[in-house]
Motif scaffolding. Structure first.
Motif, PDB file in Angstrom:
ATOM      1  N   TYR A 282     -27.457  24.134  23.271  1.00 13.31           N
ATOM      2  CA  TYR A 282     -27.567  25.519  22.802  1.00 13.31           C
ATOM      3  C   TYR A 282     -28.381  26.399  23.756  1.00 13.31           C
ATOM      4  N   SER A 283     -28.945  25.798  24.814  1.00 13.49           N
ATOM      5  CA  SER A 283     -29.661  26.587  25.825  1.00 13.49           C
ATOM      6  C   SER A 283     -28.702  27.372  26.710  1.00 13.49           C
ATOM      7  N   ALA A 284     -27.404  27.252  26.474  1.00 12.98           N
ATOM      8  CA  ALA A 284     -26.369  27.875  27.304  1.00 12.98           C
ATOM      9  C   ALA A 284     -26.605  29.366  27.591  1.00 12.98           C
ATOM     10  N   PRO A 285     -26.989  30.203  26.601  1.00 13.68           N
ATOM     11  CA  PRO A 285     -27.187  31.624  26.915  1.00 13.68           C
ATOM     12  C   PRO A 285     -28.191  31.878  28.037  1.00 13.68           C
ATOM     13  N   ALA A 286     -29.233  31.045  28.127  1.00 15.84           N
ATOM     14  CA  ALA A 286     -30.202  31.209  29.212  1.00 15.84           C
ATOM     15  C   ALA A 286     -29.534  30.954  30.556  1.00 15.84           C
ATOM     16  N   PHE A 287     -28.666  29.961  30.615  1.00 16.49           N
ATOM     17  CA  PHE A 287     -27.944  29.679  31.858  1.00 16.49           C
ATOM     18  C   PHE A 287     -26.926  30.780  32.163  1.00 16.49           C
ATOM     19  N   ILE A 288     -26.378  31.401  31.120  1.00 15.16           N
ATOM     20  CA  ILE A 288     -25.447  32.512  31.334  1.00 15.16           C
ATOM     21  C   ILE A 288     -26.159  33.646  32.065  1.00 15.16           C
TER      22      ILE A 288
ATOM     23  N   VAL B 133     -25.236  23.705  30.606  1.00 16.17           N
ATOM     24  CA  VAL B 133     -24.759  24.360  31.827  1.00 16.17           C
ATOM     25  C   VAL B 133     -23.239  24.550  31.756  1.00 16.17           C
ATOM     26  N   LEU B 134     -22.530  23.508  31.329  1.00 13.34           N
ATOM     27  CA  LEU B 134     -21.070  23.591  31.229  1.00 13.34           C
ATOM     28  C   LEU B 134     -20.640  24.608  30.177  1.00 13.34           C
ATOM     29  N   MET B 135     -21.380  24.662  29.061  1.00 15.79           N
ATOM     30  CA  MET B 135     -21.053  25.635  28.030  1.00 15.79           C
ATOM     31  C   MET B 135     -21.228  27.056  28.561  1.00 15.79           C
ATOM     32  N   ALA B 136     -22.295  27.274  29.330  1.00 16.69           N
ATOM     33  CA  ALA B 136     -22.531  28.593  29.914  1.00 16.69           C
ATOM     34  C   ALA B 136     -21.384  28.982  30.842  1.00 16.69           C
ATOM     35  N   LEU B 137     -20.964  28.055  31.686  1.00 19.67           N
ATOM     36  CA  LEU B 137     -19.856  28.326  32.603  1.00 19.67           C
ATOM     37  C   LEU B 137     -18.567  28.600  31.833  1.00 19.67           C
ATOM     38  N   ASN B 138     -18.363  27.869  30.739  1.00 24.67           N
ATOM     39  CA  ASN B 138     -17.170  28.076  29.933  1.00 24.67           C
ATOM     40  C   ASN B 138     -17.167  29.453  29.292  1.00 24.67           C
ATOM     41  N   PHE B 139     -18.317  29.897  28.802  1.00 25.19           N
ATOM     42  CA  PHE B 139     -18.424  31.238  28.217  1.00 25.19           C
ATOM     43  C   PHE B 139     -18.125  32.305  29.261  1.00 25.19           C
ATOM     44  N   ILE B 140     -18.661  32.122  30.472  1.00 20.99           N
ATOM     45  CA  ILE B 140     -18.454  33.099  31.534  1.00 20.99           C
ATOM     46  C   ILE B 140     -16.974  33.209  31.881  1.00 20.99           C
ATOM     47  N   VAL B 141     -16.303  32.055  31.980  1.00 20.76           N
ATOM     48  CA  VAL B 141     -14.874  32.051  32.282  1.00 20.76           C
ATOM     49  C   VAL B 141     -14.075  32.665  31.138  1.00 20.76           C
ATOM     50  N   SER B 142     -14.390  32.255  29.902  1.00 18.74           N
ATOM     51  CA  SER B 142     -13.643  32.725  28.733  1.00 18.74           C
ATOM     52  C   SER B 142     -13.777  34.227  28.529  1.00 18.74           C
ATOM     53  N   ALA B 143     -14.943  34.771  28.883  1.00 23.07           N
ATOM     54  CA  ALA B 143     -15.169  36.205  28.708  1.00 23.07           C
ATOM     55  C   ALA B 143     -14.264  37.045  29.605  1.00 23.07           C
TER      56      ALA B 143
ATOM     57  N   ARG C  72      -5.873  30.508  36.744  1.00 25.41           N
ATOM     58  CA  ARG C  72      -7.169  29.987  37.163  1.00 25.41           C
ATOM     59  C   ARG C  72      -8.186  29.990  36.028  1.00 25.41           C
ATOM     60  N   TYR C  73      -8.079  30.966  35.119  1.00 25.09           N
ATOM     61  CA  TYR C  73      -9.039  31.027  34.020  1.00 25.09           C
ATOM     62  C   TYR C  73      -8.789  29.925  32.990  1.00 25.09           C
ATOM     63  N   SER C  74      -7.534  29.676  32.671  1.00 25.16           N
ATOM     64  CA  SER C  74      -7.245  28.609  31.702  1.00 25.16           C
ATOM     65  C   SER C  74      -7.574  27.244  32.297  1.00 25.16           C
ATOM     66  N   ILE C  75      -7.376  27.089  33.608  1.00 27.59           N
ATOM     67  CA  ILE C  75      -7.696  25.817  34.258  1.00 27.59           C
ATOM     68  C   ILE C  75      -9.210  25.611  34.325  1.00 27.59           C
ATOM     69  N   LEU C  76      -9.945  26.658  34.710  1.00 27.40           N
ATOM     70  CA  LEU C  76     -11.408  26.558  34.762  1.00 27.40           C
ATOM     71  C   LEU C  76     -11.989  26.323  33.373  1.00 27.40           C
ATOM     72  N   SER C  77     -11.421  26.985  32.377  1.00 26.22           N
ATOM     73  CA  SER C  77     -11.857  26.781  30.996  1.00 26.22           C
ATOM     74  C   SER C  77     -11.609  25.343  30.580  1.00 26.22           C
ATOM     75  N   CYS C  78     -10.448  24.808  30.961  1.00 25.77           N
ATOM     76  CA  CYS C  78     -10.108  23.422  30.651  1.00 25.77           C
ATOM     77  C   CYS C  78     -11.127  22.460  31.259  1.00 25.77           C
ATOM     78  N   LEU C  79     -11.451  22.654  32.534  1.00 26.54           N
ATOM     79  CA  LEU C  79     -12.356  21.739  33.235  1.00 26.54           C
ATOM     80  C   LEU C  79     -13.763  21.768  32.640  1.00 26.54           C
TER      81      LEU C  79
ATOM     82  N   THR D  84      -4.854  33.207  27.267  1.00 27.74           N
ATOM     83  CA  THR D  84      -5.437  32.351  28.294  1.00 27.74           C
ATOM     84  C   THR D  84      -6.580  31.524  27.728  1.00 27.74           C
ATOM     85  N   ARG D  85      -7.419  32.161  26.907  1.00 28.44           N
ATOM     86  CA  ARG D  85      -8.581  31.471  26.327  1.00 28.44           C
ATOM     87  C   ARG D  85      -8.130  30.318  25.418  1.00 28.44           C
ATOM     88  N   MET D  86      -7.166  30.580  24.562  1.00 28.67           N
ATOM     89  CA  MET D  86      -6.684  29.534  23.667  1.00 28.67           C
ATOM     90  C   MET D  86      -5.924  28.447  24.431  1.00 28.67           C
ATOM     91  N   SER D  87      -5.219  28.836  25.486  1.00 29.07           N
ATOM     92  CA  SER D  87      -4.529  27.854  26.323  1.00 29.07           C
ATOM     93  C   SER D  87      -5.536  26.920  26.982  1.00 29.07           C
TER      94      SER D  87
END
Length: 288
Positions: A98-104, A155-165, A65-72, A171-174
């Motif tokens: 670059y506003s992603a951290p605020a959304f995180i 917003v998408l970058m923030a979500l990607n960081f949350i998933v990747s963390a 689920r993490y690699s799939i969410l990261s992909c999306l 999984t992250r590289m996949s």
């Protein structure tokens, strides 16, 4: 503090990664292709680089689920970033992303019920005020849409960081590899419906975008993470939004508006200040 040789090398790798990422805006502006086609072929080339790296270091492909969410999230991010660069200024596109951290911070509070610290509130408020300034410039309809898409990429970058963390290295590289492949599968076929004009300049631009602007930096970033401190990675990463508009101005002649400059400065100051504070706060409360 004297940095070890390994840490110095990691810092230099992170600097190289940020420098290569920063050339995206200029190349996208110079490439007269449909954004879907640019995204598709850029990711197709980057996927090749990532696959060779993954095979070389022995990373295992993980489908969960993490690699799939990261992909999306990363796939959507790559499409939205290229589209934003085509519709608005490169400065707007990169700084709003670059506003992603605020959304995180916001998503962490809403999804994971993490409590806000006053410094988090100040960072989010400063970032959001800076974002608002972008929309005070005299934007055309396309420019307004581009800024909205750029904000969505944040917003998408923030979500990607949350998933990747929450994912391990494999999984992250996949997820990154899957994202490049998905972007290529979606974007590349558009070439049959909107054939682009080919030239030596356009072919050179797409090759540089795919291999050196997107593929190689992710490899450098993966290597840098081994010994580069998180704060250093965050601060070095600010080279990308700082240099991106400069390259665009030098090679394309595009300059951001007055309000965008003020807004961009406020976003970068807010995010950078928050990163420095957070690093010290975590160190102080973890006994480091």
């Amino acid at each position: 503090m004297v940095l070890s040789k390994a840490r110095k090398q990691s810092v230099m790798l992170m600097i190289g990664s940020a420098l290569l990422w920063s050339i995206a805006g200029a190349l996208i502006k110079l490439l007269p292709w449909n954004p879907f086609i640019i995204s598709g072929f850029r990711s197709l080339l980057a996927a090749g680089v990532m696959f060779l790296y993954i095979r070389h270091v022995g990373i295992k492909i993980r489908v969960n689920r993490y690699s799939i969410l990261s992909c999306l999230t990363l796939c959507g991010l790559m499409f939205s970033f290229v589209a934003a660069n085509k519709l608005t200024t490169a400065a707007n596109a990169i700084v709003l992303e670059y506003s992603a951290p605020a959304f995180i911070v916001v998503f962490s509070a809403l999804i994971f019920k993490q409590r806000f610290h006053p410094a988090d509130v100040l960072a989010v408020a400063g970032t959001m005020f800076g974002i608002a300034l972008f929309f005070l410039d005299r934007l055309t309809a396309g420019g307004l849409l581009g800024s909205c898409i750029a904000l969505f990429s944040g917003v998408l970058m923030a979500l990607n960081f949350i998933v990747s963390a929450r994912a391990d290295t494999d999984t992250r590289m996949s997820g990154i590899l899957f994202a490049h492949l998905a972007t290529a599968v979606i974007g590349a076929p558009v070439i049959f419906f909107d054939p682009p004009a080919f030239s030596a300049q356009s072919l050179t631009a797409i090759l540089i975008l795919g291999i050196f602007q997107l593929g190689v930096p992710y490899v450098l970033y993966g290597l840098a993470l081994k010994n580069c401190p998180p704060l250093a990675c965050s601060l070095i990463g600010t080279l990308e939004p700082l240099l991106n508009p400069i390259w665009v101005y030098l090679f394309y002649g595009e300059a951001p508006g007055r309000y965008a400059l003020f807004g961009g400065a406020l976003v970068l100051i807010s995010i950078t200040g928050w990163c420095v504070w957070r690093d010290r706060y975590v160190a102080a409360h973890s006994g480091i």
